[in-house]
Design an enzyme around this catalytic site. Structure first.
Site, short mmCIF file in Angstrom:
data_model
loop_
_atom_site.label_atom_id
_atom_site.label_comp_id
_atom_site.label_asym_id
_atom_site.label_seq_id
_atom_site.Cartn_x
_atom_site.Cartn_y
_atom_site.Cartn_z
N ASN A 1 -4.57 41.11 -1.83
CA ASN A 1 -5.55 41.37 -2.89
C ASN A 1 -6.47 42.49 -2.42
O ASN A 1 -7.38 42.25 -1.63
CB ASN A 1 -6.35 40.09 -3.18
CG ASN A 1 -7.46 40.32 -4.18
OD1 ASN A 1 -7.50 41.35 -4.86
ND2 ASN A 1 -8.37 39.36 -4.29
N TRP A 2 -6.20 43.70 -2.92
CA TRP A 2 -6.98 44.86 -2.46
C TRP A 2 -8.35 44.96 -3.15
O TRP A 2 -9.12 45.85 -2.85
CB TRP A 2 -6.15 46.14 -2.65
CG TRP A 2 -5.31 46.43 -1.43
CD1 TRP A 2 -4.70 45.50 -0.63
CD2 TRP A 2 -5.02 47.71 -0.86
NE1 TRP A 2 -4.04 46.14 0.39
CE2 TRP A 2 -4.21 47.49 0.27
CE3 TRP A 2 -5.34 49.02 -1.21
CZ2 TRP A 2 -3.74 48.54 1.08
CZ3 TRP A 2 -4.86 50.07 -0.42
CH2 TRP A 2 -4.07 49.83 0.71
N LYS A 3 -8.62 44.08 -4.10
CA LYS A 3 -9.91 44.11 -4.81
C LYS A 3 -10.20 45.56 -5.27
O LYS A 3 -9.28 46.24 -5.70
CB LYS A 3 -11.01 43.54 -3.92
CG LYS A 3 -10.62 42.16 -3.37
CD LYS A 3 -11.76 41.41 -2.74
CE LYS A 3 -11.27 40.06 -2.25
NZ LYS A 3 -12.32 39.17 -1.85
N GLU B 1 -14.62 35.98 -7.81
CA GLU B 1 -15.42 37.18 -8.12
C GLU B 1 -15.39 37.47 -9.62
O GLU B 1 -16.33 38.06 -10.16
CB GLU B 1 -14.91 38.36 -7.27
CG GLU B 1 -15.33 38.20 -5.81
CD GLU B 1 -14.44 38.86 -4.78
OE1 GLU B 1 -13.63 39.73 -5.14
OE2 GLU B 1 -14.55 38.50 -3.59
N GLY C 1 -7.48 39.02 1.36
CA GLY C 1 -8.32 40.12 0.90
C GLY C 1 -8.47 41.16 2.00
O GLY C 1 -7.58 41.98 2.25
N GLY C 2 -9.59 41.11 2.70
CA GLY C 2 -9.94 42.13 3.69
C GLY C 2 -8.83 42.47 4.67
O GLY C 2 -8.56 43.66 4.95
N GLU D 1 -9.16 28.84 -2.87
CA GLU D 1 -10.05 29.77 -2.17
C GLU D 1 -11.46 29.19 -2.19
O GLU D 1 -12.20 29.41 -3.17
CB GLU D 1 -10.05 31.14 -2.85
CG GLU D 1 -8.73 31.85 -2.81
CD GLU D 1 -8.91 33.38 -2.86
OE1 GLU D 1 -8.27 34.05 -2.05
OE2 GLU D 1 -9.69 33.88 -3.67
N GLY E 1 -14.41 36.47 2.28
CA GLY E 1 -15.10 37.64 2.81
C GLY E 1 -16.23 37.31 3.76
O GLY E 1 -17.05 38.18 4.08
N HIS F 1 -10.14 34.38 -10.19
CA HIS F 1 -10.71 34.63 -8.86
C HIS F 1 -12.22 34.41 -8.92
O HIS F 1 -12.86 34.70 -9.94
CB HIS F 1 -10.40 36.07 -8.43
CG HIS F 1 -10.74 36.33 -7.00
ND1 HIS F 1 -12.03 36.55 -6.59
CD2 HIS F 1 -9.98 36.36 -5.89
CE1 HIS F 1 -12.04 36.71 -5.26
NE2 HIS F 1 -10.80 36.60 -4.83
N SER G 1 -10.79 34.57 4.14
CA SER G 1 -10.86 35.04 5.54
C SER G 1 -9.60 34.72 6.32
O SER G 1 -9.66 34.34 7.49
CB SER G 1 -12.11 34.49 6.22
OG SER G 1 -13.28 34.95 5.55
P1 PGA Z 1 -10.86 37.63 2.06
O1 PGA Z 1 -10.64 37.57 0.47
O2 PGA Z 1 -9.48 37.46 2.70
O3 PGA Z 1 -11.46 38.99 2.32
O4 PGA Z 1 -11.76 36.50 2.42
C1 PGA Z 1 -9.73 36.67 -0.10
C2 PGA Z 1 -9.77 36.80 -1.59
O5 PGA Z 1 -10.85 36.92 -2.17
O6 PGA Z 1 -8.72 36.75 -2.26
#
Ligand code: PGA
Length: 260
Positions: free
Chosen positions: A9-11, A104, A236-237, A170, A176, A102, A215
């Protein structure tokens, strides 16, 4: 047997050059960041770039062994919805997956009922939703984590079918933050989700893949994926760097293949 799945997930990160470099490093025959063919064949991988790059990335994603997915979509197929993108449009651009609900997006205003309409629209268009659920830290501290996740499942899956469906657990406090749920904490909630799915969908609920997200790193991916009800990771990250993401794919491939 559920095939492991790892999603990047590159956001709201990246640009055309960075996406091309990332995908090229996974292309067949590229030993630099490409996991061994054996590991790749044991794990399905999905690339979720920002929407404006989906169509341009579709060829390179396919050559690199990635399915393509979007990070969100509208629930209507078409209409006066300025700025929105529909499920049929995503399918037309080469997507086979879409992230829905998600945290966010929930923080930006997505309500459970809208997420339910999106799940239905995604499946109608032939997309596999990756439905995200998870509690906040306050909800966990208040002892209501399971009730929150079950409410999210109940509303979001009101009209969905269990075929072509993935769920990502999640915990919001782990996204994050560098703070990961322990394998036991994650497995505990995955077992709750599995049992909810089996009650709702019968045996078919046992085939829905459950990903952990929050994470995930090369260091913790293996011990998470070794848990009985954890079938992969939503990253994500740590997905932004090809070499780091490759290590996560390898860790999941190796854990998923070991009987627990
Ligand atoms: P993260 O994000 O790995 O940076 O914690 C995961 C996500 O929001 O899908």
């Amino acid at each position: 047997m559920r095939k492991a799945l790892v999603a990047a997930n590159w956001k709201m990160h990246g640009d055309r050059a960075r996406i091309a470099a990332f995908l090229a490093s996974f292309a067949e025959g590229n030993g630099a960041a490409g996991a061994s063919l054996d590991d790749r064949s044991r794990v399905e991988t999905v690339f979720l770039p920002p929407a404006c790059y989906l169509e341009g990335a579709s060829g390179a994603a396919a050559s690199a062994g990635f399915a393509l997915g979007a990070q969100d979509m509208h629930w209507l197929a078409s209409g006066a919805c300025t700025g929105a993108i529909s499920a049929p449009m995503l399918a037309d651009c080469g997507c086979t997956f879409v992230l829905l609900g998600h945290s966010e997006r929930r923080q930006a205003g997505d309500a459970d009922e809208q997420i339910a309409a999106k799940c239905l629209a995604a499946q109608d268009a032939g997309l596999t939703p990756i439905l995200c659920v998870g509690e906040t830290l306050a909800e966990r501290d208040a002892g209501s984590a399971e009730a929150v996740v079950e409410r999210q499942l109940r509303t979001a899956l009101a009209h969905a079918v269990p075929e072509d469906l993935c769920i990502a657990y999640e915990p919001v406090w782990a996204i994050g933050t560098g703070r990961t749920a322990t394998p036991a904490q994650a497995q505990g909630m995955h077992a709750v989700i599995r049992s909810w799915l089996e009650t709702r969908f019968g045996a078919a609920g046992g085939n829905v893949r459950l990903l952990y997200g929050g994470s995930v790193t090369p260091e913790n991916a293996g011990s998470l994926a070794a848990e009985r009800d954890i079938d992969g990771a939503l990253v994500g990250g740590a997905s932004l760097d090809a070499e780091t993401f490759r290590k996560i794919i390898v860790a999941v491939a190796q854990s998923a293949s070991e009987p627990t």
